[in-house]
Design a protein around this motif. Structure first.
Motif, PDB file in Angstrom:
ATOM      1  N   GLU A   4       0.813  -1.223   0.000  1.00  0.00           N
ATOM      2  CA  GLU A   4       0.000   0.000   0.000  1.00  0.00           C
ATOM      3  C   GLU A   4       0.841   1.264   0.000  1.00  0.00           C
ATOM      4  OE1 GLU A   4       0.225  -1.433   4.343  1.00  0.00           O
ATOM      5  OE2 GLU A   4       0.257  -2.245   2.302  1.00  0.00           O
ATOM      6  N   TYR A   5       2.163   1.116   0.159  1.00  0.00           N
ATOM      7  CA  TYR A   5       3.060   2.269   0.141  1.00  0.00           C
ATOM      8  C   TYR A   5       4.155   2.046  -0.902  1.00  0.00           C
ATOM      9  CZ  TYR A   5       0.810   3.457   4.538  1.00  0.00           C
ATOM     10  OH  TYR A   5      -0.114   3.760   5.507  1.00  0.00           O
ATOM     11  N   PRO A   6       3.781   2.041  -2.160  1.00  0.00           N
ATOM     12  CA  PRO A   6       4.782   1.759  -3.201  1.00  0.00           C
ATOM     13  C   PRO A   6       5.709   2.952  -3.446  1.00  0.00           C
ATOM     14  CG  PRO A   6       2.685   2.298  -4.217  1.00  0.00           C
ATOM     15  CD  PRO A   6       2.454   2.298  -2.721  1.00  0.00           C
ATOM     16  N   LEU A   7       6.995   2.669  -3.479  1.00  0.00           N
ATOM     17  CA  LEU A   7       7.986   3.667  -3.876  1.00  0.00           C
ATOM     18  C   LEU A   7       8.581   3.159  -5.181  1.00  0.00           C
ATOM     19  CD1 LEU A   7       9.660   4.397  -0.427  1.00  0.00           C
ATOM     20  CD2 LEU A   7       7.921   5.741  -1.603  1.00  0.00           C
ATOM     21  N   GLN A   8       8.202   3.780  -6.273  1.00  0.00           N
ATOM     22  CA  GLN A   8       8.456   3.233  -7.593  1.00  0.00           C
ATOM     23  C   GLN A   8       9.925   3.276  -8.006  1.00  0.00           C
ATOM     24  OE1 GLN A   8       5.809   5.318 -10.207  1.00  0.00           O
ATOM     25  NE2 GLN A   8       3.959   4.509  -9.229  1.00  0.00           N
ATOM     26  N   VAL A  16      11.343  11.433  -0.860  1.00  0.00           N
ATOM     27  CA  VAL A  16      10.520  11.413   0.350  1.00  0.00           C
ATOM     28  C   VAL A  16      11.383  11.665   1.587  1.00  0.00           C
ATOM     29  CG1 VAL A  16       9.168   9.913   1.864  1.00  0.00           C
ATOM     30  CG2 VAL A  16       8.704   9.960  -0.573  1.00  0.00           C
ATOM     31  N   ALA A  17      12.541  11.004   1.630  1.00  0.00           N
ATOM     32  CA  ALA A  17      13.434  11.172   2.775  1.00  0.00           C
ATOM     33  C   ALA A  17      13.880  12.627   2.931  1.00  0.00           C
ATOM     34  CB  ALA A  17      14.652  10.265   2.615  1.00  0.00           C
ATOM     35  N   LEU A  18      14.262  13.247   1.828  1.00  0.00           N
ATOM     36  CA  LEU A  18      14.727  14.631   1.870  1.00  0.00           C
ATOM     37  C   LEU A  18      13.603  15.581   2.260  1.00  0.00           C
ATOM     38  CD1 LEU A  18      17.007  14.678  -1.303  1.00  0.00           C
ATOM     39  CD2 LEU A  18      17.763  14.842   1.071  1.00  0.00           C
ATOM     40  N   LEU A  19      12.418  15.386   1.679  1.00  0.00           N
ATOM     41  CA  LEU A  19      11.289  16.246   2.005  1.00  0.00           C
ATOM     42  C   LEU A  19      10.929  16.126   3.477  1.00  0.00           C
ATOM     43  CD1 LEU A  19       9.186  18.218   0.871  1.00  0.00           C
ATOM     44  CD2 LEU A  19       7.711  16.238   0.395  1.00  0.00           C
ATOM     45  N   THR A  20      10.970  14.900   3.993  1.00  0.00           N
ATOM     46  CA  THR A  20      10.679  14.677   5.413  1.00  0.00           C
ATOM     47  C   THR A  20      11.715  15.362   6.287  1.00  0.00           C
ATOM     48  OG1 THR A  20       9.667  12.537   4.905  1.00  0.00           O
ATOM     49  CG2 THR A  20      10.340  12.911   7.177  1.00  0.00           C
ATOM     50  N   GLU A  21      12.978  15.262   5.894  1.00  0.00           N
ATOM     51  CA  GLU A  21      14.051  15.885   6.668  1.00  0.00           C
ATOM     52  C   GLU A  21      13.895  17.400   6.735  1.00  0.00           C
ATOM     53  OE1 GLU A  21      18.166  14.608   6.028  1.00  0.00           O
ATOM     54  OE2 GLU A  21      17.357  12.908   4.911  1.00  0.00           O
ATOM     55  N   LEU A 202       2.638  15.373 -10.366  1.00  0.00           N
ATOM     56  CA  LEU A 202       2.491  15.409  -8.912  1.00  0.00           C
ATOM     57  C   LEU A 202       2.245  14.023  -8.323  1.00  0.00           C
ATOM     58  CD1 LEU A 202       0.351  18.653  -8.464  1.00  0.00           C
ATOM     59  CD2 LEU A 202       2.742  18.331  -7.817  1.00  0.00           C
ATOM     60  N   ASN A 203       1.621  13.150  -9.095  1.00  0.00           N
ATOM     61  CA  ASN A 203       1.308  11.812  -8.592  1.00  0.00           C
ATOM     62  C   ASN A 203       2.554  10.948  -8.394  1.00  0.00           C
ATOM     63  OD1 ASN A 203      -1.456  12.297  -8.552  1.00  0.00           O
ATOM     64  ND2 ASN A 203      -1.728  11.622 -10.670  1.00  0.00           N
ATOM     65  N   SER A 204       3.687  11.370  -8.951  1.00  0.00           N
ATOM     66  CA  SER A 204       4.918  10.591  -8.791  1.00  0.00           C
ATOM     67  C   SER A 204       5.504  10.745  -7.392  1.00  0.00           C
ATOM     68  CB  SER A 204       5.953  11.023  -9.833  1.00  0.00           C
ATOM     69  OG  SER A 204       6.302  12.390  -9.661  1.00  0.00           O
ATOM     70  N   VAL A 205       5.066  11.769  -6.660  1.00  0.00           N
ATOM     71  CA  VAL A 205       5.517  11.972  -5.274  1.00  0.00           C
ATOM     72  C   VAL A 205       4.611  11.157  -4.358  1.00  0.00           C
ATOM     73  CG1 VAL A 205       5.959  13.632  -3.443  1.00  0.00           C
ATOM     74  CG2 VAL A 205       6.290  14.290  -5.842  1.00  0.00           C
ATOM     75  N   PRO A 206       5.148  10.226  -3.559  1.00  0.00           N
ATOM     76  CA  PRO A 206       4.324   9.374  -2.690  1.00  0.00           C
ATOM     77  C   PRO A 206       3.774  10.141  -1.482  1.00  0.00           C
ATOM     78  CG  PRO A 206       6.633   8.833  -2.422  1.00  0.00           C
ATOM     79  CD  PRO A 206       6.569   9.844  -3.514  1.00  0.00           C
ATOM     80  N   TRP A 207       2.734  10.925  -1.715  1.00  0.00           N
ATOM     81  CA  TRP A 207       2.166  11.761  -0.653  1.00  0.00           C
ATOM     82  C   TRP A 207       1.598  10.930   0.500  1.00  0.00           C
ATOM     83  CZ3 TRP A 207       3.887  16.398  -1.484  1.00  0.00           C
ATOM     84  CH2 TRP A 207       4.039  16.873  -2.785  1.00  0.00           C
ATOM     85  N   ASN A 208       1.152   9.704   0.209  1.00  0.00           N
ATOM     86  CA  ASN A 208       0.567   8.877   1.265  1.00  0.00           C
ATOM     87  C   ASN A 208       1.610   8.432   2.294  1.00  0.00           C
ATOM     88  OD1 ASN A 208       1.819   7.255  -0.673  1.00  0.00           O
ATOM     89  ND2 ASN A 208       0.551   5.479  -0.168  1.00  0.00           N
ATOM     90  N   VAL A 209       2.880   8.599   1.964  1.00  0.00           N
ATOM     91  CA  VAL A 209       3.948   8.299   2.925  1.00  0.00           C
ATOM     92  C   VAL A 209       4.307   9.541   3.738  1.00  0.00           C
ATOM     93  CG1 VAL A 209       6.330   7.536   3.203  1.00  0.00           C
ATOM     94  CG2 VAL A 209       4.870   6.457   1.490  1.00  0.00           C
TER      95      VAL A 209
END
Length: 262
Positions: A4-8, A16-21, A202-209
Motif C-alpha cells: 500500500e506504500y509503493p515507492l516506484q 521522500v526522505a529529503l522532504l521529510t528531513e 504530482l502523482n509521482s511523489v508518494p504523498w501517502n507516505v
C-alpha cells in the motif's frame, strides 16, 4: 513498507526522505533558535560547500542510482569511520562555562585562537574557538554529495567536525548542525522533488507516505531542543558515536546482503 506504500524508484524514496528531513530539521531549528544556540556565522563555510555539492549529488542520482549497493557501502564506511572518531577518548572541553578573558563582542582570543561566544536564552555562556573547515572541507563535500544521493550524510559529517575538531560545545554544535542540514537538505530536496514532478507529475511523489512522516519529525524536532543540556557532553558524544556505529553496521549488512544473497 508494504504494497500500500509503493515507492516506484530510488529517486522517489530519497525524495521522500529529503522532504521529510526538511520539515523535521525545520522544526528543530525553531526550537534551537528560541534557545539562541545557533551559530549562524560558523554555519556559512559548511553551507557554501555542502549546498552546491548536494545539488550535484541529487542531479547525478539518476545515473548513479544503478550502483545502489556501492552507495550504501560507501555510506556504511563513512559511518564506521565517524563512530571511531567520536567514541575515541579526547581531552575534556568546556561546556557552558564563561571565559575569564572575554573581550567585547565575540573577538575573544585564547591560546592564540579567535574565540566566539554564544549566550543562550537561559543565560548560559559558551566560549569556543571559531570553527574552520580546512581539511574538513573534504568530509563536508562527501556528506553533501551523499545527502543528494541517499538523503543522509551532511549532518553526520558536520556534527563530528564541530564537536571533535573544532571543540564546539554539544548544545551549540547540535543547533548549528541543524541549521546547516536544513539548508543543504532543502536544496537537494527541491532538486529531487522537481525532478520527480517533471518526470511523472504530482502523482509521482508518494504523498501517502509523507503525510505520516512529516508530522512525526515535526514532533521529534520539538522534543530534541527541550532535551538539550539534560545529558553531559561526553555522554552525548558517546551516544552519537555508538548510534553511528549501529547505522554503519546495519547499512553495511544491507549492502552485503543485497549484493551476495539476493
Amino acid at each position: 513498507m508494504g504494497p500500500e506504500y509503493p515507492l516506484q524508484s530510488i529517486s522517489a524514496a530519497i525524495g521522500v526522505a529529503l522532504l521529510t528531513e526538511v520539515f523535521g530539521f525545520s522544526s528543530g531549528f525553531v526550537g534551537y533558535y528560541r534557545k539562541r544556540l545557533i551559530d549562524f556565522k560558523s554555519a556559512i563555510p559548511f553551507i557554501i560547500i555542502g549546498v552546491p555539492i548536494g545539488i550535484v549529488g541529487a542531479i547525478l542520482l539518476g545515473i548513479l542510482g544503478q550502483y545502489e549497493e556501492v552507495l550504501r557501502g560507501s555510506y556504511a564506511f563513512l559511518m564506521l569511520v565517524l563512530s571511531y572518531i567520536i567514541i575515541r577518548h579526547h581531552e575534556p572541553t568546556t561546556d557552558g562555562q564563561e571565559s575569564k578573558n572575554t573581550i567585547s563582542g565575540n573577538k575573544d582570543f585564547a591560546f592564540g585562537k579567535l574565540m566566539r561566544t554564544i549566550k543562550d536564552r537561559d543565560g548560559r555562556v559558551y566560549n569556543y574557538p571559531v570553527p574552520y573547515q580546512g581539511k574538513g572541507a573534504l568530509a563536508t563535500g562527501i556528506g553533501g554529495f551523499l545527502t543528494g544521493l541517499l538523503g543522509v550524510g551532511i549532518g553526520e559529517v558536520v556534527m563530528p567536525q564541530l564537536v571533535k575538531r573544532n571543540k564546539v560545545p554539544i548544545p551549540v554544535a547540535a543547533a548549528t548542525s541543524v541549521f546547516i542540514v536544513i539548508v543543504v537538505v532543502a536544496s537537494a530536496s527541491f532538486t529531487q522533488i522537481t525532478t520527480l514532478i517533471a518526470q511523472g507529475g504530482l502523482n509521482s511523489v508518494p504523498w501517502n507516505v509523507v503525510v505520516y512522516t512529516i508530522p512525526a519529525v515535526i514532533i521529534g524536532g520539538q522534543i530534541g531542543p527541550r532535551l538539550q543540556g539534560k545529558v553531559s557532553q561526553r555522554s552525548m558524544e558517546k551516544g552519537i558515536g555508538y548510534l553511528f556505529l549501529l547505522i554503519g553496521i546495519a547499512m553495511a549488512w544491507i549492502a552485503i546482503r543485497n549484493t551476495f544473497f539476493i
